[in-house]
Design a protein around this motif. Sequence first.
Motif, PDB file in Angstrom:
ATOM      1  N   VAL A  77       0.732  -1.339  -0.058  1.00 33.82           N
ATOM      2  CA  VAL A  77       0.020  -0.154   0.021  1.00 33.82           C
ATOM      3  C   VAL A  77       0.763   1.231  -0.053  1.00 33.82           C
ATOM      4  CG1 VAL A  77      -0.245   0.511   2.422  1.00 33.82           C
ATOM      5  CG2 VAL A  77      -2.216   0.910   1.000  1.00 33.82           C
ATOM      6  N   MET A  78       2.031   1.269   0.637  1.00 32.93           N
ATOM      7  CA  MET A  78       2.923   2.258   0.751  1.00 32.93           C
ATOM      8  C   MET A  78       3.615   2.703  -0.682  1.00 32.93           C
ATOM      9  SD  MET A  78       3.656   4.988   2.625  1.00 32.93           S
ATOM     10  CE  MET A  78       3.276   4.430   4.233  1.00 32.93           C
ATOM     11  N   SER A  79       3.489   1.845  -1.435  1.00 32.64           N
ATOM     12  CA  SER A  79       4.169   1.997  -2.818  1.00 32.64           C
ATOM     13  C   SER A  79       3.000   3.047  -3.772  1.00 32.64           C
ATOM     14  CB  SER A  79       4.375   0.823  -3.563  1.00 32.64           C
ATOM     15  OG  SER A  79       3.346   0.344  -4.097  1.00 32.64           O
ATOM     16  N   GLY A  80       1.796   3.065  -3.473  1.00 36.25           N
ATOM     17  CA  GLY A  80       1.066   3.806  -3.985  1.00 36.25           C
ATOM     18  C   GLY A  80       0.487   5.134  -3.032  1.00 36.25           C
ATOM     19  N   ALA A  81       0.445   4.796  -1.959  1.00 33.87           N
ATOM     20  CA  ALA A  81      -0.077   5.794  -0.858  1.00 33.87           C
ATOM     21  C   ALA A  81       0.769   6.921  -0.829  1.00 33.87           C
ATOM     22  CB  ALA A  81      -0.177   5.239   0.414  1.00 33.87           C
ATOM     23  N   ILE A  82       2.228   6.645  -1.049  1.00 33.73           N
ATOM     24  CA  ILE A  82       3.405   7.768  -0.965  1.00 33.73           C
ATOM     25  C   ILE A  82       3.110   8.602  -2.085  1.00 33.73           C
ATOM     26  CG2 ILE A  82       4.975   6.631  -2.534  1.00 33.73           C
ATOM     27  CD1 ILE A  82       5.889   8.416   0.827  1.00 33.73           C
ATOM     28  N   LEU A  83       2.279   8.439  -3.121  1.00 32.01           N
ATOM     29  CA  LEU A  83       2.086   9.367  -4.239  1.00 32.01           C
ATOM     30  C   LEU A  83       1.112  10.265  -3.722  1.00 32.01           C
ATOM     31  CD1 LEU A  83       1.849   6.898  -7.131  1.00 32.01           C
ATOM     32  CD2 LEU A  83       3.841   8.312  -6.562  1.00 32.01           C
ATOM     33  N   PHE A  84       0.430  10.065  -3.000  1.00 35.60           N
ATOM     34  CA  PHE A  84      -0.718  10.793  -2.308  1.00 35.60           C
ATOM     35  C   PHE A  84      -0.299  11.579  -1.316  1.00 35.60           C
ATOM     36  CE2 PHE A  84      -2.826   7.364  -4.870  1.00 35.60           C
ATOM     37  CZ  PHE A  84      -3.556   8.138  -5.743  1.00 35.60           C
ATOM     38  N   ILE A  85       0.575  11.069  -0.334  1.00 36.57           N
ATOM     39  CA  ILE A  85       1.053  11.584   0.649  1.00 36.57           C
ATOM     40  C   ILE A  85       1.960  12.821   0.507  1.00 36.57           C
ATOM     41  CG2 ILE A  85       2.805  11.410   2.840  1.00 36.57           C
ATOM     42  CD1 ILE A  85       1.675   8.479   2.769  1.00 36.57           C
ATOM     43  N   GLN A  86       2.549  12.761  -0.666  1.00 34.51           N
ATOM     44  CA  GLN A  86       3.695  13.640  -1.201  1.00 34.51           C
ATOM     45  C   GLN A  86       2.732  14.808  -1.570  1.00 34.51           C
ATOM     46  OE1 GLN A  86       5.503  11.321  -4.585  1.00 34.51           O
ATOM     47  NE2 GLN A  86       7.446  12.268  -3.536  1.00 34.51           N
ATOM     48  N   GLU A  87       1.456  14.583  -2.331  1.00 37.99           N
ATOM     49  CA  GLU A  87       0.765  15.634  -2.757  1.00 37.99           C
ATOM     50  C   GLU A  87      -0.021  16.398  -1.617  1.00 37.99           C
ATOM     51  OE1 GLU A  87      -3.233  16.178  -5.515  1.00 37.99           O
ATOM     52  OE2 GLU A  87      -2.056  14.150  -5.545  1.00 37.99           O
ATOM     53  N   ASP A  88      -0.471  15.515  -0.498  1.00 44.04           N
ATOM     54  CA  ASP A  88      -0.989  16.028   0.527  1.00 44.04           C
ATOM     55  C   ASP A  88      -0.292  16.742   1.612  1.00 44.04           C
ATOM     56  OD1 ASP A  88      -3.301  16.525   2.369  1.00 44.04           O
ATOM     57  OD2 ASP A  88      -3.086  14.773   3.443  1.00 44.04           O
ATOM     58  N   LEU A  89       0.848  16.288   2.231  1.00 47.29           N
ATOM     59  CA  LEU A  89       1.851  16.740   3.198  1.00 47.29           C
ATOM     60  C   LEU A  89       2.923  17.374   2.569  1.00 47.29           C
ATOM     61  CD1 LEU A  89       1.597  13.770   5.551  1.00 47.29           C
ATOM     62  CD2 LEU A  89       0.149  15.774   5.669  1.00 47.29           C
ATOM     63  N   LYS A  90       3.063  17.624   1.256  1.00 53.30           N
ATOM     64  CA  LYS A  90       4.202  18.293   0.485  1.00 53.30           C
ATOM     65  C   LYS A  90       5.411  17.754   1.006  1.00 53.30           C
ATOM     66  CE  LYS A  90       0.790  20.525  -1.429  1.00 53.30           C
ATOM     67  NZ  LYS A  90       0.263  20.295  -2.534  1.00 53.30           N
ATOM     68  N   ILE A  91       5.744  16.404   1.078  1.00 56.81           N
ATOM     69  CA  ILE A  91       7.178  16.071   1.685  1.00 56.81           C
ATOM     70  C   ILE A  91       8.036  15.946   0.427  1.00 56.81           C
ATOM     71  CG2 ILE A  91       5.758  14.702   3.621  1.00 56.81           C
ATOM     72  CD1 ILE A  91       6.354  12.283   1.817  1.00 56.81           C
ATOM     73  N   THR A  92       9.421  16.075   1.039  1.00 58.19           N
ATOM     74  CA  THR A  92      10.584  15.880   0.093  1.00 58.19           C
ATOM     75  C   THR A  92      10.933  14.485  -0.263  1.00 58.19           C
ATOM     76  OG1 THR A  92      12.357  16.036   1.557  1.00 58.19           O
ATOM     77  CG2 THR A  92      11.284  18.275   0.952  1.00 58.19           C
ATOM     78  N   GLU A  93      11.558  14.562  -1.308  1.00 55.83           N
ATOM     79  CA  GLU A  93      12.242  13.462  -1.713  1.00 55.83           C
ATOM     80  C   GLU A  93      12.851  12.457  -0.636  1.00 55.83           C
ATOM     81  OE1 GLU A  93      15.183  12.206  -4.884  1.00 55.83           O
ATOM     82  OE2 GLU A  93      13.428  12.275  -6.096  1.00 55.83           O
ATOM     83  N   VAL A  94      13.704  13.238  -0.045  1.00 58.18           N
ATOM     84  CA  VAL A  94      14.342  12.753   1.050  1.00 58.18           C
ATOM     85  C   VAL A  94      13.505  12.109   2.317  1.00 58.18           C
ATOM     86  CG1 VAL A  94      16.186  13.070   3.032  1.00 58.18           C
ATOM     87  CG2 VAL A  94      16.437  13.995   0.869  1.00 58.18           C
ATOM     88  N   GLN A  95      12.480  13.068   2.632  1.00 56.18           N
ATOM     89  CA  GLN A  95      11.735  12.553   3.492  1.00 56.18           C
ATOM     90  C   GLN A  95      10.648  11.305   3.101  1.00 56.18           C
ATOM     91  OE1 GLN A  95       9.292  16.301   3.807  1.00 56.18           O
ATOM     92  NE2 GLN A  95       9.963  16.306   5.918  1.00 56.18           N
ATOM     93  N   GLU A  96      10.443  11.164   1.881  1.00 53.72           N
ATOM     94  CA  GLU A  96       9.636   9.956   1.147  1.00 53.72           C
ATOM     95  C   GLU A  96      10.603   8.935   1.457  1.00 53.72           C
ATOM     96  OE1 GLU A  96       8.557   8.283  -3.247  1.00 53.72           O
ATOM     97  OE2 GLU A  96       9.214  10.311  -2.972  1.00 53.72           O
ATOM     98  N   GLU A  97      11.974   8.738   1.228  1.00 55.55           N
ATOM     99  CA  GLU A  97      12.671   7.849   1.518  1.00 55.55           C
ATOM    100  C   GLU A  97      12.812   7.246   2.738  1.00 55.55           C
ATOM    101  OE1 GLU A  97      16.231   7.550  -1.719  1.00 55.55           O
ATOM    102  OE2 GLU A  97      16.678   9.243  -0.381  1.00 55.55           O
ATOM    103  N   ILE A  98      12.906   8.229   3.844  1.00 53.61           N
ATOM    104  CA  ILE A  98      12.922   7.934   5.409  1.00 53.61           C
ATOM    105  C   ILE A  98      11.706   7.297   5.482  1.00 53.61           C
ATOM    106  CG2 ILE A  98      13.086   9.081   7.474  1.00 53.61           C
ATOM    107  CD1 ILE A  98      14.745  11.088   6.508  1.00 53.61           C
ATOM    108  N   LEU A  99      10.333   7.807   5.156  1.00 57.62           N
ATOM    109  CA  LEU A  99       8.961   7.388   5.514  1.00 57.62           C
ATOM    110  C   LEU A  99       8.989   5.842   5.040  1.00 57.62           C
ATOM    111  CD1 LEU A  99       6.251   8.155   6.767  1.00 57.62           C
ATOM    112  CD2 LEU A  99       5.709   8.577   4.405  1.00 57.62           C
ATOM    113  N   VAL A 100       9.517   5.547   3.821  1.00 56.96           N
ATOM    114  CA  VAL A 100       9.435   4.200   3.230  1.00 56.96           C
ATOM    115  C   VAL A 100      10.328   3.260   4.074  1.00 56.96           C
ATOM    116  CG1 VAL A 100       9.714   2.866   1.209  1.00 56.96           C
ATOM    117  CG2 VAL A 100       8.651   4.833   0.954  1.00 56.96           C
ATOM    118  N   GLY A 101      11.777   3.885   4.305  1.00 56.00           N
ATOM    119  CA  GLY A 101      12.657   2.734   4.921  1.00 56.00           C
ATOM    120  C   GLY A 101      12.543   2.620   6.115  1.00 56.00           C
TER     121      GLY A 101
END
Length: 519
Positions: A77-101
Amino acid sequence: MGLTTPQENGNTEMGLSLGSKNKYTRMDSQPTDFDDDYDAQKHHLQLERSKTTRKYVFACSVFASLNSVLLGYDVGVMSGAILFIQEDLKITEVQEEILVGILSIMSLIGSLIGGRTSDAIGRKWTMGLAAIVFQTGAAIMTLAPSFFVLMIGRILAGIGIGFGVMIAPVYIAEISPTIARGSLTSFPEIFINLGILLGYVSNYAFSGLPAHTSWRIMLAVGILPSVFIAFALCIIPESPRWLVMQNRVEEARMVLMKTNDKESEVEDRLSEIQAAAVNNSEKDTVFQELINPSPALKRMLITGFGIQCFQQITGIDATVYYSPEIFKSAGIENKTKVLAATVAVGVTKTLFIIPAICLIDKIGRKPLLYVSTVGMTVCLFCLGASLSFLGEGGTAIALSVLSVCGNVAFFSIGIGPVCWVLTSEIFPLRVRAQASALGATGNRVCSGLVAMSFLSVSRAITVGGSFFIFSAISALSVAFVYKFVPETKGKSLEQIELLYQDRESEVELGDVEHLVQKN
C-alpha cells in the motif's frame, strides 16, 4: 490313522491331525474375518487421525501467518499511498525515502526484542503482542495530520512487524511434522505476498479519491486483520518445544498428540525434544553463545544471517516499493495506469509462491534457491538494460513490466519463502528464537537500507544502473547458496542440529544422509 504329536505335525502348538489332513486348525493359523475387520478399522482410524492432524496443523499455520499480511499490506500500500502523501503533506524526496525505509529499520528493534520476548512469554503471545503494536501504529498513521506524527505511527508499525516476521516461522517450524515443515513454514511468505497484492489493489481502488482522503483510507484498511488475529490466538496452541523449555512436559505432550499423525511417534518426538533441551541447558547463556559461538553454531549463523541479507540486498523491496517509479521511468505517465501495472506485479508475486509451497518438501530447499537466484539475476539484468538502453516507449514498457514480474516470480518461487524456512529450522532449540531474530534483524536492516537509498542512488547512477548493481549482488547469492546452504528436506529439527555438529571441514554441507545415519 492315529494321533500325532505336535512335533510330528511340525507345529509347536498343540493340535490334532487325521493322517495328512487336519480338520482342526489353530485359531491363529490363518486370518479370520474378525482380524480383517479389526485391521480395516484400525487403518480407517489412522487415516481419520492423519486427516484431523493435518487440518489442525494447517489451521495453526494459517493463523500464525496472519501477522505477515500486515507486513505485506504495508509494503504494497505504501508504494501507491506515498504518491498521495507527497501531494497532501508536501514532503520532500528525502522525507519520502525516510518514510518508506524507516519501517524496515525500526522492525529490527522488534526482531531483536522479539527473540527474548518469545523465550519469556511464549511464541503464541509474542504474535499477539506484534499485532497490538502494529495496529496502534497503523491507527496513528491513518489519523496523522503531519509528517512528524506519520513517522511516529510508522515507527510503531515497524516494531510490530519486527516481532511478527521473526516469530511466525519459528512457531510454525516447532509445531509442524517433519514431512510438511517446509511447506507450512512457507505460509508467512504466502501471506506477505497476499498482503502486498491487497495493498496494490487498495491503491488502485482508492486512487480516485481526493489526495487528503485516499492515502488515509489505504492505510486504515490495514487495521482490519487484527480482528482475525485476536480470534487466532484463542485457537492455536503454544509451541511444544517452548513448553518443554518451561518444564511443562504434559502440556507439550498434549500439543504433540494433536500435531503428529501417529500417536506412537509422540513419545519419541517428546524424548528427542527433551534431550535437545537438556543438552542446550548445560551451555552458557544464549547471549554468550551467540557472541562466542561454537564452530557448529557459527556455521548456522553464517547460513541464517547470510540468506536473510541476500533476500533483501538483491533489491526486492526496491522493486515492490518503487515499482511506480520504475514504470514511470519506462514511460508510463498516467497515475492510474501505473497503479494498475503494480497490481499485475502483486498478482505475479502471489501466484508464484504456490509452486514453491508444493515443491519445497519434494525437491528440497537448495534446488529452489538455485532456480530463484539465477532467475532473479537474469531478470534484474534485463530490467537494468531495458531502462538504460531502450529509453521510453512501448518496447521499454513491455520489457520493464515483464522483467519486474519475472523478478518477483523467481523471488517467490525460491529465496522468498525458503529464506524463512531455513532460519526457522537450522538453529538449536535453546537459541532458535534469538538466533532467528538476528537473521530477521539482518533482513530488516538490508531492507531499510535498500528502501531508504534507492531514490538517491537512482538519481546518481540512473534507475537502470541501480538494477545492474542488484543483478551483480544476485549473482553473488548463487555462490553463497552453493557454499553455505545445506539441504534440510526430510530432517527433524533435532537431526538438523546434529548435521551441523557432526560436519567435518572437508565434508560438503549439503551431504546430509550419512551424517544423520551414524547417530
